[in-house]
Design an enzyme around this catalytic site. Structure first.
Site, short mmCIF file in Angstrom:
data_model
loop_
_atom_site.label_atom_id
_atom_site.label_comp_id
_atom_site.label_asym_id
_atom_site.label_seq_id
_atom_site.Cartn_x
_atom_site.Cartn_y
_atom_site.Cartn_z
N ARG A 58 23.50 43.14 31.88
CA ARG A 58 24.01 44.47 32.24
C ARG A 58 25.48 44.61 31.81
NH1 ARG A 58 22.48 45.56 37.82
NH2 ARG A 58 21.20 43.59 38.12
N GLU A 95 23.17 32.42 46.97
CA GLU A 95 22.77 32.34 48.69
C GLU A 95 21.79 31.22 48.68
OE1 GLU A 95 21.42 36.14 50.01
OE2 GLU A 95 21.62 35.51 52.09
C1 PRP Z 1 23.69 41.50 38.63
C2 PRP Z 1 24.84 42.43 38.22
C3 PRP Z 1 26.15 41.26 38.04
C4 PRP Z 1 25.84 40.32 39.10
C5 PRP Z 1 26.59 40.75 40.40
O1 PRP Z 1 23.33 40.91 37.66
O2 PRP Z 1 24.54 42.96 36.78
O3 PRP Z 1 26.02 40.59 36.82
O4 PRP Z 1 24.42 40.63 39.59
O5 PRP Z 1 26.17 39.64 41.51
P1 PRP Z 1 27.20 38.92 42.03
O6 PRP Z 1 28.53 39.40 42.16
O7 PRP Z 1 26.63 38.37 43.39
O8 PRP Z 1 27.32 37.73 40.94
P2 PRP Z 1 21.86 40.04 37.41
O9 PRP Z 1 22.16 38.57 37.71
O10 PRP Z 1 21.02 40.47 38.43
O11 PRP Z 1 21.22 39.97 36.14
P3 PRP Z 1 21.39 40.98 34.73
O12 PRP Z 1 22.74 41.82 34.73
O13 PRP Z 1 20.76 40.36 33.67
O14 PRP Z 1 20.38 42.31 35.43
MG MG Z 2 24.47 41.03 35.46
#
Ligand code: PRP
Ligand code: MG
Length: 170
Positions: A58, A95
């Site tokens: 994202r 976690e």
């Molecule tokens: C989500 C979001 C951030 C991260 C934040 O990504 O887009 O990159 O989590 O979380 P954190 O601060 O606890 O590390 P995700 O890992 O869900 O993957 P994506 O972006 O591919 O959807």
């Molecule tokens: Mg992400």
């Protein structure tokens, strides 16, 4: 423009008790995209930036747009095994269990001024691992910026002395 009106709350996704902040309504509105791009650029101000680093997946929505506007290069940080060239890897704790991120080993040149961008700052694990990779490669982080920050998870604490700025806070 109130960007929060373009963010949809999805309760109990991906697991029970979690409120997922869905930014796809924002992404499908051209005025909201443009407004977000300008507002993220305002957070950076007139700091010099050589590379914008965005995290899979994202973070890829806005990081290349910001790079183009800042006359900087875009560098993807990816989940393990996705990048084809030589990589640097950073493990980080979740976690439950652990994960890792990778960046091409020639992506950052020592002395590069780097803007880190992702959509969400939650626990800070993703951004912290990314910053570690950038610093290992000799990059200088000028700012970490996010579309939205989940303040109650205190992810900012993991980013220590870096400048952290988010457009929206929850
Ligand atoms: C989500 C979001 C951030 C991260 C934040 O990504 O887009 O990159 O989590 O979380 P954190 O601060 O606890 O590390 P995700 O890992 O869900 O993957 P994506 O972006 O591919 O959807
Ligand atoms: Mg992400």
């Amino acid at each position: 423009m109130n960007l929060k009106t373009f963010i949809r709350d999805i309760h109990d996704f991906p697991t029970t008790g979690v409120v997922f902040r869905d930014i796809t309504p924002l992404l499908k509105d051209p005025k909201a995209i443009k407004y977000t791009e300008e507002a993220l650029l305002d957070l950076v101000g007139n700091q010099k930036v050589d590379k914008v680093v965005g995290m899979e997946s994202r973070g890829f929505f806005f990081a290349p747009m910001l790079a183009a506007r800042l006359n900087a290069g875009f560098v993807p940080v990816r989940k393990p095994g996705k990048l084809p060239f030589a990589t640097m890897r950073q493990d980080y704790d979740l976690e439950y269990g652990s994960d890792a991120l990778e960046m091409h080993s020639d992506a950052i040149i020592a002395g590069d001024k780097v803007l880190v961008h992702d959509d969400v700052l939650a626990t800070g694990g993703t951004a912290q691992a990314t910053c570690r990779l950038i610093e290992k490669m000799g990059g200088e982080i000028v700012q970490c910026n996010f579309l939205l920050e989940l303040d109650f998870l205190k992810g900012k604490d993991k980013l220590g002395d870096f400048e952290v700025k988010s457009l929206l806070h929850y």
